[in-house]
Design a protein around this motif. Structure first.
Motif, PDB file in Angstrom:
ATOM      1  N   GLN A 112     -12.900 -23.685  -9.933  1.00  0.00           N
ATOM      2  CA  GLN A 112     -12.656 -24.778 -10.858  1.00  0.00           C
ATOM      3  C   GLN A 112     -13.928 -25.583 -11.094  1.00  0.00           C
ATOM      4  O   GLN A 112     -14.296 -25.898 -12.221  1.00  0.00           O
ATOM      5  N   ASN A 113     -14.602 -25.890 -10.006  1.00  0.00           N
ATOM      6  CA  ASN A 113     -15.821 -26.690 -10.120  1.00  0.00           C
ATOM      7  C   ASN A 113     -16.909 -25.932 -10.856  1.00  0.00           C
ATOM      8  O   ASN A 113     -17.626 -26.508 -11.687  1.00  0.00           O
ATOM      9  N   LEU A 114     -17.032 -24.658 -10.567  1.00  0.00           N
ATOM     10  CA  LEU A 114     -18.040 -23.869 -11.252  1.00  0.00           C
ATOM     11  C   LEU A 114     -17.739 -23.791 -12.746  1.00  0.00           C
ATOM     12  O   LEU A 114     -18.639 -23.836 -13.576  1.00  0.00           O
ATOM     13  N   LEU A 115     -16.454 -23.684 -13.050  1.00  0.00           N
ATOM     14  CA  LEU A 115     -16.068 -23.575 -14.455  1.00  0.00           C
ATOM     15  C   LEU A 115     -16.462 -24.825 -15.233  1.00  0.00           C
ATOM     16  O   LEU A 115     -16.955 -24.743 -16.345  1.00  0.00           O
ATOM     17  N   SER A 116     -16.237 -25.963 -14.624  1.00  0.00           N
ATOM     18  CA  SER A 116     -16.465 -27.210 -15.353  1.00  0.00           C
ATOM     19  C   SER A 116     -17.926 -27.624 -15.305  1.00  0.00           C
ATOM     20  O   SER A 116     -18.314 -28.596 -15.936  1.00  0.00           O
ATOM     21  N   MET A 117     -18.721 -26.865 -14.573  1.00  0.00           N
ATOM     22  CA  MET A 117     -20.105 -27.280 -14.397  1.00  0.00           C
ATOM     23  C   MET A 117     -20.974 -26.602 -15.442  1.00  0.00           C
ATOM     24  O   MET A 117     -20.905 -25.401 -15.633  1.00  0.00           O
ATOM     25  N   ALA A 163     -25.735 -36.149  -7.928  1.00  0.00           N
ATOM     26  CA  ALA A 163     -25.271 -36.054  -6.547  1.00  0.00           C
ATOM     27  C   ALA A 163     -23.789 -35.696  -6.517  1.00  0.00           C
ATOM     28  O   ALA A 163     -23.355 -34.883  -5.697  1.00  0.00           O
ATOM     29  N   SER A 164     -23.023 -36.272  -7.433  1.00  0.00           N
ATOM     30  CA  SER A 164     -21.582 -36.008  -7.393  1.00  0.00           C
ATOM     31  C   SER A 164     -21.274 -34.586  -7.833  1.00  0.00           C
ATOM     32  O   SER A 164     -20.342 -33.968  -7.332  1.00  0.00           O
ATOM     33  N   VAL A 165     -22.075 -34.083  -8.755  1.00  0.00           N
ATOM     34  CA  VAL A 165     -21.882 -32.688  -9.173  1.00  0.00           C
ATOM     35  C   VAL A 165     -22.044 -31.755  -7.982  1.00  0.00           C
ATOM     36  O   VAL A 165     -21.218 -30.876  -7.732  1.00  0.00           O
ATOM     37  N   VAL A 166     -23.109 -31.987  -7.238  1.00  0.00           N
ATOM     38  CA  VAL A 166     -23.357 -31.133  -6.075  1.00  0.00           C
ATOM     39  C   VAL A 166     -22.293 -31.351  -5.009  1.00  0.00           C
ATOM     40  O   VAL A 166     -21.807 -30.403  -4.394  1.00  0.00           O
ATOM     41  N   ARG A 167     -21.940 -32.587  -4.815  1.00  0.00           N
ATOM     42  CA  ARG A 167     -20.964 -32.871  -3.768  1.00  0.00           C
ATOM     43  C   ARG A 167     -19.631 -32.194  -4.077  1.00  0.00           C
ATOM     44  O   ARG A 167     -18.979 -31.649  -3.195  1.00  0.00           O
ATOM     45  N   ARG A 168     -19.279 -32.213  -5.351  1.00  0.00           N
ATOM     46  CA  ARG A 168     -18.004 -31.608  -5.714  1.00  0.00           C
ATOM     47  C   ARG A 168     -17.951 -30.141  -5.337  1.00  0.00           C
ATOM     48  O   ARG A 168     -16.905 -29.606  -4.988  1.00  0.00           O
TER      49      ARG A 168
END
Lengths: 159, 159
Positions: free
Chosen positions: B37-42, B112-117
């Motif tokens: 999910q995170n990869l998709l939205s990134m 930072a939040s992108v990576v943290r997610r």
DNA sequence: GAAAAAGGTTAGCATCAGGCTAAGCATTTG
DNA sequence: CAAATGCTTAGCCTGATGCTAACCTTTTTC
């Protein structure tokens, strides 16, 4: 820390949750280093990685149609992505016995391990666990069981 | 490895480690879904993500020189990657007070939040923890403390 | 203080991944 | 048999990344 009023218990709960997350956060640096290491050694694009992750979790083998639909791209594009995954040795195409137009796509063992490594960026590795005092291991197991149980409860309720 | 007296304890240890890793593995599907999910939205490429991760972990701010060296690319190439990270709003360039040739690169809070997610793809989220019985929370905390302690021991020994 | 070195950006060029449409080939389905 | 479906290939475009060369500014060196 024995018998306490319910409010007292709520307090402790919040404190414990807070501390667990602190600890979890403190481990992040190590986790991050590991993740970076894996990303560095991985020769896949984001799109390839996304598709590969779906392949790994699709036991019966994914179809080009299904993949192109769920990623919102044309079949021609997905065909290209799959070509590259196959070239990398992380995926294979096999015939579908029930419909000869279809080619089932599976992750290879290599592909599965690539994806798994991305998630093994967690600190609960066997070599670390083996060094823990028994009491701590028992505690950890109890905690994991509880989290695991809670997750499945949430999943049943959620879907 | 197998001895007479401590055998009982060793046995239980192995069993516990095994079970903890089973539980950990069982959570993987959920973790994987979250990661996907995170990869998709990134909206970042692998290279951008790699660089961003370094930025997040480099508190003092990274330099173009340092980054291009550690990634093995020319400064011109790194300059372009940084341009795109800045365009995405996940990094900023600031002057270095001690050397005006240098431009320090930092991750923004968004970066930072992108990576943290990507790493919060772990199941120990607050909402889940808050539903656990107190006893399980206490156990989990004890286990986390032990793991955390063991990791820092290993790090000290390792370096 | 002038020359050399270092950090950084820009310009120009090449390559590759990934997106599309169109066309073509099998195989099912209706 | 005709239409639909699954997939691949060909041809084209865009964007990210890589390089070298040239240039500017600031330190260092001599």
């Amino acid at each position: 820390m024995r018998q306490e009023a319910p409010e007292q218990g709520e307090h402790e709960r919040e404190r414990l949750v807070h501390e667990i997350q602190e600890l979890n956060g403190a481990m992040e640096e190590a986790v991050m280093a590991s993740l970076l290491q894996n990303l560095l050694s991985m020769d896949l694009t984001i799109q390839q990685l996304r598709v590969l992750m779906v392949l790994v979790t699709t036991k019966e083998g994914a179809t080009g149609r299904g993949l192109s639909d769920s990623f919102g791209v044309s079949m021609a594009s997905m065909s290209g992505v799959l070509d590259r995954l196959v070239d990398h040795g992380v995926a294979v195409r096999t015939p579908d016995p029930r419909d000869q137009r279809v080619r089932r796509v599976h992750a290879t063992p290599l592909g599965a391990s690539v994806v798994r490594r991305l998630m093994v960026a967690r600190p609960f590795r066997g070599d670390i666990l083996m060094r823990l005092p028994l009491a701590d291991l028992r505690a950890l197991e109890q905690g994991f069981r509880a989290v695991s149980r809670q997750i499945s409860l949430l999943e049943q309720a959620g879907d």
